[in-house]
Write a protein that holds these residues in place. Structure first.
Motif, PDB file in Angstrom:
ATOM      1  N   HIS A 175       0.838  -1.204   0.000  1.00 39.61           N
ATOM      2  CA  HIS A 175       0.000   0.000   0.000  1.00 39.61           C
ATOM      3  C   HIS A 175       0.873   1.255   0.000  1.00 39.61           C
ATOM      4  O   HIS A 175       0.581   2.236  -0.691  1.00 39.61           O
ATOM      5  CB  HIS A 175      -0.910   0.013   1.229  1.00 39.61           C
ATOM      6  CG  HIS A 175      -1.936  -1.069   1.235  1.00 39.61           C
ATOM      7  ND1 HIS A 175      -2.595  -1.464   2.375  1.00 39.61           N
ATOM      8  CD2 HIS A 175      -2.424  -1.839   0.230  1.00 39.61           C
ATOM      9  CE1 HIS A 175      -3.441  -2.432   2.078  1.00 39.61           C
ATOM     10  NE2 HIS A 175      -3.356  -2.672   0.778  1.00 39.61           N
ATOM     11  N   ALA A 176       1.943   1.217   0.799  1.00 37.10           N
ATOM     12  CA  ALA A 176       2.830   2.380   0.898  1.00 37.10           C
ATOM     13  C   ALA A 176       3.490   2.673  -0.447  1.00 37.10           C
ATOM     14  O   ALA A 176       3.639   3.838  -0.842  1.00 37.10           O
ATOM     15  CB  ALA A 176       3.882   2.154   1.973  1.00 37.10           C
ATOM     16  N   LEU A 177       3.885   1.620  -1.170  1.00 38.07           N
ATOM     17  CA  LEU A 177       4.465   1.819  -2.495  1.00 38.07           C
ATOM     18  C   LEU A 177       3.457   2.453  -3.448  1.00 38.07           C
ATOM     19  O   LEU A 177       3.794   3.346  -4.235  1.00 38.07           O
ATOM     20  CB  LEU A 177       4.948   0.479  -3.061  1.00 38.07           C
ATOM     21  CG  LEU A 177       6.196  -0.130  -2.408  1.00 38.07           C
ATOM     22  CD1 LEU A 177       6.470  -1.524  -2.978  1.00 38.07           C
ATOM     23  CD2 LEU A 177       7.409   0.774  -2.610  1.00 38.07           C
ATOM     24  N   ILE A 178       2.214   1.984  -3.365  1.00 37.85           N
ATOM     25  CA  ILE A 178       1.148   2.554  -4.205  1.00 37.85           C
ATOM     26  C   ILE A 178       0.907   4.016  -3.850  1.00 37.85           C
ATOM     27  O   ILE A 178       0.751   4.871  -4.736  1.00 37.85           O
ATOM     28  CB  ILE A 178      -0.148   1.735  -4.049  1.00 37.85           C
ATOM     29  CG1 ILE A 178       0.026   0.342  -4.665  1.00 37.85           C
ATOM     30  CG2 ILE A 178      -1.332   2.462  -4.695  1.00 37.85           C
ATOM     31  CD1 ILE A 178      -1.132  -0.604  -4.406  1.00 37.85           C
ATOM     32  N   ILE A 179       0.893   4.317  -2.560  1.00 32.96           N
ATOM     33  CA  ILE A 179       0.679   5.694  -2.103  1.00 32.96           C
ATOM     34  C   ILE A 179       1.794   6.604  -2.611  1.00 32.96           C
ATOM     35  O   ILE A 179       1.541   7.714  -3.093  1.00 32.96           O
ATOM     36  CB  ILE A 179       0.586   5.739  -0.561  1.00 32.96           C
ATOM     37  CG1 ILE A 179      -0.713   5.077  -0.095  1.00 32.96           C
ATOM     38  CG2 ILE A 179       0.670   7.176  -0.043  1.00 32.96           C
ATOM     39  CD1 ILE A 179      -0.743   4.771   1.392  1.00 32.96           C
ATOM     40  N   ALA A 180       3.041   6.150  -2.503  1.00 35.59           N
ATOM     41  CA  ALA A 180       4.173   6.954  -2.969  1.00 35.59           C
ATOM     42  C   ALA A 180       4.079   7.194  -4.470  1.00 35.59           C
ATOM     43  O   ALA A 180       4.285   8.321  -4.946  1.00 35.59           O
ATOM     44  CB  ALA A 180       5.489   6.259  -2.622  1.00 35.59           C
ATOM     45  N   GLY A 247      -6.525   4.808  -4.216  1.00 36.73           N
ATOM     46  CA  GLY A 247      -7.687   4.048  -3.770  1.00 36.73           C
ATOM     47  C   GLY A 247      -8.072   2.965  -4.764  1.00 36.73           C
ATOM     48  O   GLY A 247      -8.356   1.820  -4.372  1.00 36.73           O
ATOM     49  N   PHE A 248      -8.053   3.300  -6.041  1.00 37.51           N
ATOM     50  CA  PHE A 248      -8.414   2.343  -7.084  1.00 37.51           C
ATOM     51  C   PHE A 248      -7.419   1.186  -7.142  1.00 37.51           C
ATOM     52  O   PHE A 248      -7.819   0.013  -7.228  1.00 37.51           O
ATOM     53  CB  PHE A 248      -8.463   3.052  -8.436  1.00 37.51           C
ATOM     54  CG  PHE A 248      -8.809   2.162  -9.594  1.00 37.51           C
ATOM     55  CD1 PHE A 248     -10.108   1.751  -9.805  1.00 37.51           C
ATOM     56  CD2 PHE A 248      -7.810   1.719 -10.461  1.00 37.51           C
ATOM     57  CE1 PHE A 248     -10.428   0.913 -10.876  1.00 37.51           C
ATOM     58  CE2 PHE A 248      -8.120   0.890 -11.520  1.00 37.51           C
ATOM     59  CZ  PHE A 248      -9.441   0.480 -11.731  1.00 37.51           C
ATOM     60  N   CYS A 249      -6.125   1.494  -7.087  1.00 40.24           N
ATOM     61  CA  CYS A 249      -5.105   0.447  -7.170  1.00 40.24           C
ATOM     62  C   CYS A 249      -5.146  -0.481  -5.953  1.00 40.24           C
ATOM     63  O   CYS A 249      -5.002  -1.707  -6.094  1.00 40.24           O
ATOM     64  CB  CYS A 249      -3.725   1.076  -7.309  1.00 40.24           C
ATOM     65  SG  CYS A 249      -3.422   1.832  -8.928  1.00 40.24           S
ATOM     66  N   VAL A 250      -5.323   0.094  -4.763  1.00 40.37           N
ATOM     67  CA  VAL A 250      -5.402  -0.748  -3.564  1.00 40.37           C
ATOM     68  C   VAL A 250      -6.650  -1.627  -3.611  1.00 40.37           C
ATOM     69  O   VAL A 250      -6.609  -2.820  -3.278  1.00 40.37           O
ATOM     70  CB  VAL A 250      -5.407   0.128  -2.290  1.00 40.37           C
ATOM     71  CG1 VAL A 250      -5.786  -0.696  -1.058  1.00 40.37           C
ATOM     72  CG2 VAL A 250      -4.034   0.759  -2.089  1.00 40.37           C
ATOM     73  N   LEU A 251      -7.758  -1.070  -4.048  1.00 42.38           N
ATOM     74  CA  LEU A 251      -9.006  -1.837  -4.129  1.00 42.38           C
ATOM     75  C   LEU A 251      -8.899  -2.934  -5.186  1.00 42.38           C
ATOM     76  O   LEU A 251      -9.401  -4.058  -4.985  1.00 42.38           O
ATOM     77  CB  LEU A 251     -10.155  -0.898  -4.484  1.00 42.38           C
ATOM     78  CG  LEU A 251     -11.565  -1.504  -4.555  1.00 42.38           C
ATOM     79  CD1 LEU A 251     -11.968  -2.063  -3.194  1.00 42.38           C
ATOM     80  CD2 LEU A 251     -12.581  -0.458  -5.022  1.00 42.38           C
ATOM     81  N   LEU A 252      -8.236  -2.659  -6.285  1.00 38.24           N
ATOM     82  CA  LEU A 252      -8.198  -3.595  -7.405  1.00 38.24           C
ATOM     83  C   LEU A 252      -7.115  -4.651  -7.273  1.00 38.24           C
ATOM     84  O   LEU A 252      -7.321  -5.823  -7.637  1.00 38.24           O
ATOM     85  CB  LEU A 252      -7.985  -2.821  -8.711  1.00 38.24           C
ATOM     86  CG  LEU A 252      -8.174  -3.599 -10.019  1.00 38.24           C
ATOM     87  CD1 LEU A 252      -9.619  -4.082 -10.151  1.00 38.24           C
ATOM     88  CD2 LEU A 252      -7.802  -2.717 -11.218  1.00 38.24           C
ATOM     89  N   PHE A 253      -5.948  -4.270  -6.734  1.00 38.08           N
ATOM     90  CA  PHE A 253      -4.790  -5.160  -6.784  1.00 38.08           C
ATOM     91  C   PHE A 253      -4.374  -5.748  -5.445  1.00 38.08           C
ATOM     92  O   PHE A 253      -3.453  -6.580  -5.404  1.00 38.08           O
ATOM     93  CB  PHE A 253      -3.596  -4.425  -7.396  1.00 38.08           C
ATOM     94  CG  PHE A 253      -3.843  -3.949  -8.796  1.00 38.08           C
ATOM     95  CD1 PHE A 253      -4.104  -4.838  -9.822  1.00 38.08           C
ATOM     96  CD2 PHE A 253      -3.840  -2.588  -9.090  1.00 38.08           C
ATOM     97  CE1 PHE A 253      -4.341  -4.405 -11.106  1.00 38.08           C
ATOM     98  CE2 PHE A 253      -4.063  -2.141 -10.380  1.00 38.08           C
ATOM     99  CZ  PHE A 253      -4.314  -3.050 -11.400  1.00 38.08           C
ATOM    100  N   THR A 254      -5.002  -5.352  -4.340  1.00 41.94           N
ATOM    101  CA  THR A 254      -4.585  -5.891  -3.029  1.00 41.94           C
ATOM    102  C   THR A 254      -5.764  -6.494  -2.279  1.00 41.94           C
ATOM    103  O   THR A 254      -6.893  -6.391  -2.691  1.00 41.94           O
ATOM    104  CB  THR A 254      -3.938  -4.791  -2.171  1.00 41.94           C
ATOM    105  OG1 THR A 254      -4.926  -3.793  -1.850  1.00 41.94           O
ATOM    106  CG2 THR A 254      -2.784  -4.129  -2.877  1.00 41.94           C
TER     107      THR A 254
END
Length: 254
Positions: A175-180, A247-254
């Motif tokens: 998640h932190a990588l996605i946020i960055a 938000g989209f990437c975390v919802l879709l990929f994690t």
């Protein structure tokens, strides 16, 4: 309740210290109270953005600003940088999902990334280049990027994501990588929109490009941009884009 009180005291302190206008105080109270519903960790992440941005702007402040507004933040500036986080905080308080928290953190990562880039980039010697057209312009012009500013932008996004990882139990390393990544992407979106859509004026006296409607005591002339798209609108687009991407990437990929 204590978090709400802390948010109010922080906003009042910023106003007393000359950092906020009256409208900026009202907006800061709204943002702070909304974020306080996330808890102390939400306030700490918000405080990291505002505190670090304040210090860097003082450290790197150039002799002459290109921006239209001064150092005191008004409601539009506060909303542009903290509005997306405030909305995400409100949503998270009733629906505590990891993708909402990622959106919250990414909006602040984008705000931090952009502010750090702007503060450092304007102190770069020589010229900058527009992010899309690659035309050379004065550092500080909307859409202009420098190697120094981009380095600080990356650092701001990464450190904000790292802080979110340490502060929130539901933020994983992925998640932190996605946020960055989303935060840094938001800063790039800010530069692209700033170049292509933001209003820019020219001074009839000195010929400088500026976001101000008056320069050298004379009215300036519009040379590009869309009416209503100022720096605050560009910042809002950037922070909302980063929030959506994370938000989209975390919802879709994690």
């Amino acid at each position: 309740m204590m978090t709400i009180l802390a948010a109010c005291l922080a906003a009042a302190g910023a106003f007393a210290g000359g950092l906020l206008t009256g409208s900026g105080l009202a907006a800061s109270l709204a943002v702070g109270i909304s974020v306080s519903l996330v808890g102390w960790n939400g306030l700490f992440l918000l405080g990291f953005f505002f505190g670090s941005s304040y210090l860097l702007e003082r450290l790197f402040r150039p002799a002459e600003e290109v921006e239209a507004k001064g150092s005191r933040r008004d409601a539009a500036q506060v909303a542009a940088n903290g509005g997306a986080a405030a909305v995400a905080g409100l949503v998270y308080s009733v629906f505590p999902a990891a993708f909402i928290m990622a959106a919250f953190a990414a909006s602040l990562a984008a705000a931090t990334s952009d502010t750090w880039a702007s503060a450092a980039g304007k102190r770069t010697a020589g010229t900058a280049v527009l992010i899309i057209s690659r035309k050379r312009v004065k550092a500080g012009v909307s859409g202009a990027v420098t190697a120094k500013g981009s380095s600080w932008a990356f650092g701001g996004a990464v450190l904000t994501a790292a802080a979110a990882y340490l502060l929130f139990a539901d933020i994983t390393a992925l998640h932190a990588l996605i946020i960055a990544a989303a935060g840094f992407t938001g800063q790039l979106i800010d530069s692209a929109v700033g170049e292509k859509l933001q209003l820019l004026y020219t001074c009839p006296v000195c010929g400088e490009a500026t976001e101000k409607e008056q320069h050298c005591g004379k009215p300036t002339f519009v040379i590009k941009g869309i009416r209503g798209i100022n720096n605050d609108a560009v910042n809002m687009i950037a922070t909302c884009s980063a929030a959506f991407l994370a938000g989209f990437c975390v919802l879709l990929f994690t």
